[in-house]
Design an enzyme around this catalytic site. Structure first.
Site, PDB file in Angstrom:
ATOM      1  N   HIS A   1      27.880 -70.907 -77.990  1.00 47.37           N
ATOM      2  CA  HIS A   1      27.785 -71.144 -79.434  1.00 47.37           C
ATOM      3  C   HIS A   1      28.320 -69.944 -80.213  1.00 47.37           C
ATOM      4  O   HIS A   1      29.004 -70.103 -81.230  1.00 47.37           O
ATOM      5  CB  HIS A   1      26.326 -71.410 -79.833  1.00 47.37           C
ATOM      6  CG  HIS A   1      25.982 -72.859 -79.942  1.00 47.37           C
ATOM      7  ND1 HIS A   1      25.459 -73.580 -78.902  1.00 47.37           N
ATOM      8  CD2 HIS A   1      26.101 -73.740 -80.968  1.00 47.37           C
ATOM      9  CE1 HIS A   1      25.264 -74.827 -79.270  1.00 47.37           C
ATOM     10  NE2 HIS A   1      25.650 -74.959 -80.517  1.00 47.37           N
TER      11      HIS A   1
ATOM     12  N   ASP B   1      24.300 -66.706 -83.365  1.00 48.79           N
ATOM     13  CA  ASP B   1      25.432 -67.439 -83.953  1.00 48.79           C
ATOM     14  C   ASP B   1      25.181 -67.807 -85.413  1.00 48.79           C
ATOM     15  O   ASP B   1      26.118 -67.961 -86.194  1.00 48.79           O
ATOM     16  CB  ASP B   1      25.770 -68.686 -83.123  1.00 48.79           C
ATOM     17  CG  ASP B   1      24.624 -69.667 -83.015  1.00 48.79           C
ATOM     18  OD1 ASP B   1      24.583 -70.617 -83.804  1.00 48.79           O
ATOM     19  OD2 ASP B   1      23.768 -69.477 -82.128  1.00 48.79           O
ATOM     20  N   GLN B   2      23.901 -67.886 -85.826  1.00 50.31           N
ATOM     21  CA  GLN B   2      23.601 -68.201 -87.222  1.00 50.31           C
ATOM     22  C   GLN B   2      23.856 -67.018 -88.154  1.00 50.31           C
ATOM     23  O   GLN B   2      24.126 -67.189 -89.341  1.00 50.31           O
ATOM     24  CB  GLN B   2      22.141 -68.655 -87.346  1.00 50.31           C
ATOM     25  CG  GLN B   2      21.850 -69.939 -86.577  1.00 50.31           C
ATOM     26  CD  GLN B   2      20.389 -70.338 -86.643  1.00 50.31           C
ATOM     27  OE1 GLN B   2      19.871 -70.646 -87.720  1.00 50.31           O
ATOM     28  NE2 GLN B   2      19.696 -70.332 -85.515  1.00 50.31           N
TER      29      GLN B   2
END
Length: 364
Positions: free
Chosen positions: A336, A315-316
């Protein structure tokens, strides 16, 4: 004004953090409601309020409704300008989560930035600083002339007091382009920015850091965490190097971070590095050996997934995948991930294709 439902899917603070960063970069104002509605204590906490204020300062923006326990915020971005930004979270709130709201506008904003943050470098429910430095940042180097992150002082749960510094000299500042569309076009046609993480490749080595506060040195907590992790990983038959250190801090604590380095050729790729990470924090009453072993088992699960992107990195990376081109095969498409896709597409339009069966996320 973009409207965002803060209770969407997992409904945590990540929605706000991602929205702030993309709002600053794209200069699109937004309103978010139902902030952290699904949490035991809904609304903004101090660490979320720090994100709003920090991004506003970065882009000379303004906001309405940003106070502790507020469930709705309006944010109005303006222009991002090179600067040194100093932020004190005021609690042991996570420094790396604050950086999640800043990293996209800092990487693509205007020439260069120095970000100094006081808070919790290694906090619960967030990536520790060594994960940020050794798992995430290698993926961001291709977007920067220089990117350097260092922990000046460690800080653990309860009291925080840790200090970190991020310095970035930009390669693709949006301020150099006549429009946001020209900026994204340049990123997308540049092959050096493409994210191509489709195969795990061959495992080359395991690295790691085991760190504890000075008052735990007599009990050899850092060494015990590292030794237990190494024992659980020896069957991989690759070099394992886990450093051990003690640090002055305001409160007692420990952390261990591991990362597995892969390559699909003879050398580690500098454009699309394959690095899987795992981490754990020490807890009162929990043996150091158990902390180290659990971190190693987490890493083994990621390695056994055969994916080149671990579930926390996925997700980053999504905002960067959305702005460029490419694909990422992930070990797990987490809530997420899906929440971040929802938020990103609010600002950039439809930009992802998700293959849930094969766990592949592509830029559309």
């Amino acid at each position: 004004m973009i409207q965002i439902d803060g209770s969407f899917h997992e409904g945590g603070g990540q929605i706000l953090r991602t929205a702030l960063g993309l709002s600053a970069l794209t200069k699109q104002p937004f309103e978010i409601t139902n902030i952290r509605k699904n949490r035991p204590k809904p609304g903004l906490r101090y660490q979320h309020l720090s994100c709003v204020k920090a991004v506003a300062e970065l882009c000379n923006g303004s906001y309405e409704g940003a106070e502790v326990s507020s469930t709705a915020v309006k944010f109005y971005p303006r222009n991002i300008k090179s600067r040194t930004l100093s932020v004190d979270i005021g609690t042991a709130g996570s420094i790396t989560l604050l950086l999640q709201s800043l990293i996209v506008p800092v990487i693509f904003g205007d020439k260069k930035f120095r970000i100094k943050i006081t808070g919790g470098p290694d906090s619960p429910f967030s990536p520790p600083s060594d994960y940020f430095a050794y798992v995430l940042i290698p993926h961001l180097k291709k977007f920067c002339d220089v990117i350097d992150y260092k922990v000046i002082k460690r800080g653990f749960i309860h009291k925080g007091g840790g200090k970190t510094e991020l310095f970035v000299k930009l390669k693709f500042p949006v301020s150099n382009y006549s429009s946001f569309e020209e900026f994204t076009t340049e990123l997308q046609k540049n092959t050096a920015t493409k994210i191509n993480l489709a195969n795990q490749g061959k495992l080359l080595q395991i690295k790691g850091s085991s760190i504890a506060s000075n008052d735990l040195q007599k009990a050899e907590v850092a060494e015990r965490q590292a030794k237990a992790a190494k024992m659980a990983l020896t069957k991989l038959n690759v070099p394992i190097n886990i450093s051990t250190n003690y640090s002055d801090s305001l409160s007692t604590g420990s952390v261990i971070t591991l990362w597995a380095v892969f390559s699909d050729s003879d050398e580690v790729s500098q454009i699309n590095p394959i690095i899987l990470g795992s981490n754990s924090l020490g807890e009162r009453g929990k043996r150091a050996e158990d902390v180290g072993k659990e971190t190693a088992l987490q890493l083994l699960n990621e390695i056994n997934s055969k994916a080149p992107v671990d579930k926390h990195l996925a997700d980053q990376l999504l905002p960067f995948l959305a702005l460029t081109t490419g694909q990422a095969k992930v070990s797990e498409i987490t809530p997420h991930c899906l929440t971040n896709i929802y938020t990103i597409e609010k600002f950039l339009g439809k930009c992802f294709e998700v293959d849930k069966e094969n766990k592949i996320i592509k830029s559309a």
